[in-house]
Write a protein that holds these residues in place. Structure first.
Motif, PDB file in Angstrom:
ATOM      1  N   UNK A  56       0.881  -1.175   0.000  1.00 52.42           N
ATOM      2  CA  UNK A  56       0.000   0.000   0.000  1.00 52.42           C
ATOM      3  C   UNK A  56       0.909   1.212   0.000  1.00 52.42           C
ATOM      4  N   UNK A  57       0.290   2.380   0.084  1.00 53.82           N
ATOM      5  CA  UNK A  57       1.069   3.614  -0.022  1.00 53.82           C
ATOM      6  C   UNK A  57       1.883   3.654  -1.316  1.00 53.82           C
ATOM      7  N   UNK A  58       1.232   3.281  -2.421  1.00 49.59           N
ATOM      8  CA  UNK A  58       1.891   3.484  -3.712  1.00 49.59           C
ATOM      9  C   UNK A  58       1.946   4.978  -4.019  1.00 49.59           C
ATOM     10  N   UNK A  59       1.222   5.773  -3.194  1.00 48.09           N
ATOM     11  CA  UNK A  59       1.311   7.236  -3.295  1.00 48.09           C
ATOM     12  C   UNK A  59       2.678   7.730  -2.820  1.00 48.09           C
ATOM     13  N   UNK A  60       3.388   6.881  -2.076  1.00 48.08           N
ATOM     14  CA  UNK A  60       4.668   7.237  -1.453  1.00 48.08           C
ATOM     15  C   UNK A  60       4.544   8.469  -0.567  1.00 48.08           C
ATOM     16  N   UNK A  61       3.511   8.457   0.242  1.00 46.38           N
ATOM     17  CA  UNK A  61       3.347   9.525   1.231  1.00 46.38           C
ATOM     18  C   UNK A  61       4.291   9.258   2.389  1.00 46.38           C
ATOM     19  N   UNK A  62       4.719  10.336   3.038  1.00 47.35           N
ATOM     20  CA  UNK A  62       5.554  10.127   4.214  1.00 47.35           C
ATOM     21  C   UNK A  62       4.981  10.797   5.453  1.00 47.35           C
ATOM     22  N   UNK A  63       3.772  11.320   5.331  1.00 47.45           N
ATOM     23  CA  UNK A  63       3.112  11.894   6.504  1.00 47.45           C
ATOM     24  C   UNK A  63       1.606  11.713   6.350  1.00 47.45           C
ATOM     25  N   UNK A  64       0.910  11.632   7.482  1.00 50.61           N
ATOM     26  CA  UNK A  64      -0.551  11.461   7.493  1.00 50.61           C
ATOM     27  C   UNK A  64      -1.000  10.399   6.487  1.00 50.61           C
ATOM     28  N   UNK A  65      -0.424   9.223   6.631  1.00 55.80           N
ATOM     29  CA  UNK A  65      -0.718   8.159   5.667  1.00 55.80           C
ATOM     30  C   UNK A  65      -2.195   7.784   5.644  1.00 55.80           C
ATOM     31  N   UNK A  66      -2.829   7.957   6.786  1.00 54.64           N
ATOM     32  CA  UNK A  66      -4.245   7.626   6.916  1.00 54.64           C
ATOM     33  C   UNK A  66      -5.049   8.241   5.762  1.00 54.64           C
ATOM     34  N   UNK A  67      -4.679   9.481   5.415  1.00 50.91           N
ATOM     35  CA  UNK A  67      -5.344  10.152   4.303  1.00 50.91           C
ATOM     36  C   UNK A  67      -4.492  10.042   3.032  1.00 50.91           C
ATOM     37  N   UNK A  68      -3.212  10.372   3.180  1.00 54.37           N
ATOM     38  CA  UNK A  68      -2.372  10.520   1.992  1.00 54.37           C
ATOM     39  C   UNK A  68      -2.048   9.209   1.286  1.00 54.37           C
ATOM     40  N   UNK A  69      -2.127   8.092   2.035  1.00 57.26           N
ATOM     41  CA  UNK A  69      -1.843   6.805   1.390  1.00 57.26           C
ATOM     42  C   UNK A  69      -3.140   6.124   0.971  1.00 57.26           C
ATOM     43  N   UNK A  70      -4.241   6.858   1.017  1.00 58.67           N
ATOM     44  CA  UNK A  70      -5.524   6.269   0.630  1.00 58.67           C
ATOM     45  C   UNK A  70      -6.112   6.990  -0.576  1.00 58.67           C
ATOM     46  N   UNK A  71      -5.235   7.591  -1.383  1.00 60.89           N
ATOM     47  CA  UNK A  71      -5.693   8.365  -2.536  1.00 60.89           C
ATOM     48  C   UNK A  71      -5.972   7.472  -3.747  1.00 60.89           C
ATOM     49  N   UNK A  72      -5.057   6.574  -4.018  1.00 61.34           N
ATOM     50  CA  UNK A  72      -5.199   5.756  -5.226  1.00 61.34           C
ATOM     51  C   UNK A  72      -6.287   4.703  -5.057  1.00 61.34           C
ATOM     52  N   UNK A  73      -7.011   4.466  -6.125  1.00 62.39           N
ATOM     53  CA  UNK A  73      -8.045   3.429  -6.109  1.00 62.39           C
ATOM     54  C   UNK A  73      -7.448   2.053  -5.967  1.00 62.39           C
TER      55      UNK A  73
END
Ligand code: RUQ
Ligand code: CUA
Length: 669
Positions: free
Chosen positions: A246-263
């Protein structure tokens, strides 16, 4: 996986699902009678003097250990210390065991253990070993199932959060581990905001089929996502490994939101036979890496820790055909391969369906080059080309799936707190059973193997409210046992578990119960400080180090009066239990010792280190009630001021003294 309630609320919001909110569920306890069938008590009743049908090995979660239960009774029959010091058995306290907890960071007294995984032969658990991961300081441990003790631990370098671990290949050639947290590799002092440029993941393949010789065969350098879980292929998909990310968004903060962007995120499909070939062909780079390999010697009962210095790192760019990405909705958690090896089931914890990939279609998609793009040299296959089907409206928060070998899959639903049974191939939901509450993993004996034994399902729940008598702010964790032999699942039993249960494994008791070691051979004990008879006991000084060799037998220690120890000395009590009979344990504890007790299995030597701080006389005694005269099993150590001229003295009995001059009796193996 530990999910806070805030995250759950967030997950519900993100999933935009209108069903039960998590918080509501624990407020309405159901009456027991409405939950369990009439014969439930009978089904789980194992009469006094009878054995359970299955051994179940549950992860100890944040206790760092493994807990062994009998099924169907749910009786706790053993706690196996693995990654955490355990004063009850002196694990990590006795000198012989300390090297087992060494790492490149030094001695680490704790870890978080998530996934027990049995060794397998031809895709079926074989009862030799069980492996488990240390999540926080990535490690993999081997537990020998004849002694139920930890015999080997290997650390994983270039990794942080060894969560997708330690899943076994069908032949136990490898156990794997993947980074949960991507980190700079090699680790370095860089700005966290440079995540996308500097942070990477790794997948580690660790050889596992040779006890005492675990080794990192190779690591694969991956894009900086979070890798979550894994499972090996089997049958037609043997030779492949599947890891969720998961986290293919490569977020490094607030993953709860930022790593839940991609379908969709990805399952990484690794053709490890291909990777092996690239490794053999020298396509790897050598990465300097420090990691500990710790082994418990079965004859000396003493662990050694060796610091390793490098790994072979494979970049997928240098090994075409070794890694593919399968798009998978959404922030997937578990990945499970059905007994036929054809279906790869993901648990998309924020997805509204359970996505299932087809191995056959995946191979065709690779042959057809049905790629949607490439990420760091890794082709991304198109979802439509690899998808076998989707289980529609399964519930909320699918996490993990196990199989019964009869064509059905059982998926845990964290948010809607239920187990959902569905049919492989038609993807229709055929049954659902509530869990209490918030199920994480579930386990069917052999349920991730080629030949599940079926019969029972254990749900491992994260929230325990109202299941047991309340015990202050923190409640024990809870497992639930279901009968899955019929069309409908039937709840049979609740039982409490230690730590937070993650995964578990189980096998028929008949496979290993008669292989249990009953005592260690005293003749075969080659501990440096073994004392095989009273006459061999004694005390020696070298500088400020004092070694005391003792035996323990029903119902005395020998020697039991010791003098000549001084303040400032480091004293080592080397105690050997010279009993040769099953379960005749002795313990050893000293007044004021800043240490745990020792517990000694028959035939075993254990050493306690003691640094007495003040002059005086200090009693020691046996802590394990070993005979009618257990309470007589005691002795004294006299401690004198530094520089005192009290002579070294360790008494031995008259009988022993007379034996000293007699020829030694031959020892038998
Ligand atoms: S996790 S509750 Cu540590 Cu295996 Cu899924
Ligand atoms: Cu030995 Cu009690």
């Amino acid at each position: 996986m530990k999910i806070s309630r805030q995250t759950i609320a967030g997950a519900v919001a993100i999933a935009a699902a209108g069903a039960l909110l998590f918080a509501c569920q624990t407020t309405q306890p159901k009456t027991q009678s409405s939950l369990v069938g009439g014969d439930a008590a009978q089904r789980v009743y194992v009469a006094p003097g009878s054995y359970d049908e299955f051994y179940a090995f549950l992860s100890g979660g944040f206790s760092g250990q493994i807990a062994v239960y009998g099924l169907p009774s749910g009786r706790l029959i053993k706690v196996i210390p693995v990654f955490s010091q355990n004063p009850e058995s002196a694990w990590g306290y006795a000198e012989e065991t300390k090297p087992m907890l060494m790492t490149s960071y030094g001695f680490i007294p704790w870890d978080d253990s998530h996934h027990p995984e049995l060794s397998m032969t031809d895709g079926v658990p074989d009862g030799r070993w069980i492996f488990i991961n240390g999540n926080n300081t990535p490690r993999i441990a081997r537990i020998d199932l004849t002694t139920m003790t930890t015999t080997e631990i290997i650390q994983l370098p270039n990794s942080a959060g060894g969560h997708a671990s330690p899943f076994t290949t069908p032949d136990s050639k490898y156990v794997v581990s993947a980074t949960r947290f991507s980190v700079p590799i090699p680790n370095a002092d860089v700005p966290i905001a440079s995540y996308k440029d500097n942070f990477r993941g790794t997948l580690s393949f660790v050889t596992a089929d040779q006890p005492g010789k675990m080794d990192i065969a190779f690591q694969i350098l991956m894009p900086g996502f979070d890798y979550d879980l894994g499972h090996a292929g089997k049958g037609p998909s043997d030779g492949w490994f599947f890891f969720t990310s998961y986290n293919s968004e490569q977020a490094n903060t607030k993953l709860e939101v930022n790593a839940s962007q991609n379908d969709k995120d990805f399952i990484a499909a690794v053709n490890y036979k291909q990777a092996e070939q690239c490794v053999a062909a020298g396509k790897t780079r050598t990465f300097p890496s420090r990691y500990a390999h710790n082994v418990m010697d079965e004859n000396t009962h003493t662990a050694t820790s060796t610091m390793m210095t490098s790994v072979k790192m494979l970049d997928p760019r240098d090994c075409p055909g070794a890694v593919y990405y399968l798009p998978t909705p959404k922030s997937p958690h578990g990945v499970d391969v059905d007994p036929t090896g054809e279906y790869i089931v993901a648990g998309g914890k924020l997805a509204t369906v359970i996505p299932v990939h087809s191995f056959t279609k995946m191979q065709k998609a690779i042959a057809d080059k049905a790629f949607e793009k490439e990420i760091a040299g890794i082709p991304v296959l198109t979802y439509e080309a690899v998808m076998a089907g989707e289980v529609q409206k399964p519930g909320l928060g699918p996490l993990h799936t196990e199989f019964d070998g009869k064509g059905y899959a059982y998926t845990s639903m964290f948010i809607s707190s239920e187990v959902v049974k569905w049919k492989l191939g038609t993807w229709e939901v055929v049954d659902r059973a509530p869990t209490y509450y918030s199920i994480g993993h579930l386990m069917i004996p052999g349920g991730d193997s080629k030949k599940p034994w079926g019969k029972y399902l254990v749900a491992m729940n994260k929230i325990t409210k109202d299941r047991y008598l309340p015990t202050g702010p923190e409640l024990f964790q809870s497992a639930q046992l279901y009968d899955i032999s019929g069309d409908k699942m039937k709840l049979l039993l609740d039982f409490p578990t230690i730590g937070e249960p993650h995964y578990a494994q189980a096998l028929p008791a008949s496979m290993i119960k008669d292989k249990q070691v009953k005592f260690y051979s005293l003749a075969g004990n080659t501990n440096k400080w073994v004392t095989r008879s009273e006459a061999e006991g004694g005390i020696t000084r070298s500088g400020k180090r004092v070694d005391i060799k003792m035996i323990a037998i029903r119902s005395h220690f020998a020697p039991d009066n010791i003098e000549g120890v001084q303040v400032g000395d480091t004293v080592y009590f080397h105690v050997t239990n010279i009993e040769q009979d099953w379960d005749i344990m002795h313990g050893f504890a000293v007044l004021g010792a800043e240490n745990s007790e020792l517990i000694l299995a028959p035939g075993e030597t254990r050493t306690m280190r003691w640094m007495p701080a003040a002059p005086g006389v200090y009693p020691f005694y046996c802590t394990d009630f070993c005979s009618a005269l257990h309470q007589e099993m005691q002795g004294y150590v006299r401690v004198s001021p530094a520089g005192s001229n009290v002579a070294l003295m360790a008494n031995i009995s008259k009988k022993a003294e007379s034996q000293m001059s007699a020829p030694k009796a031959p020892t038998k193996k």
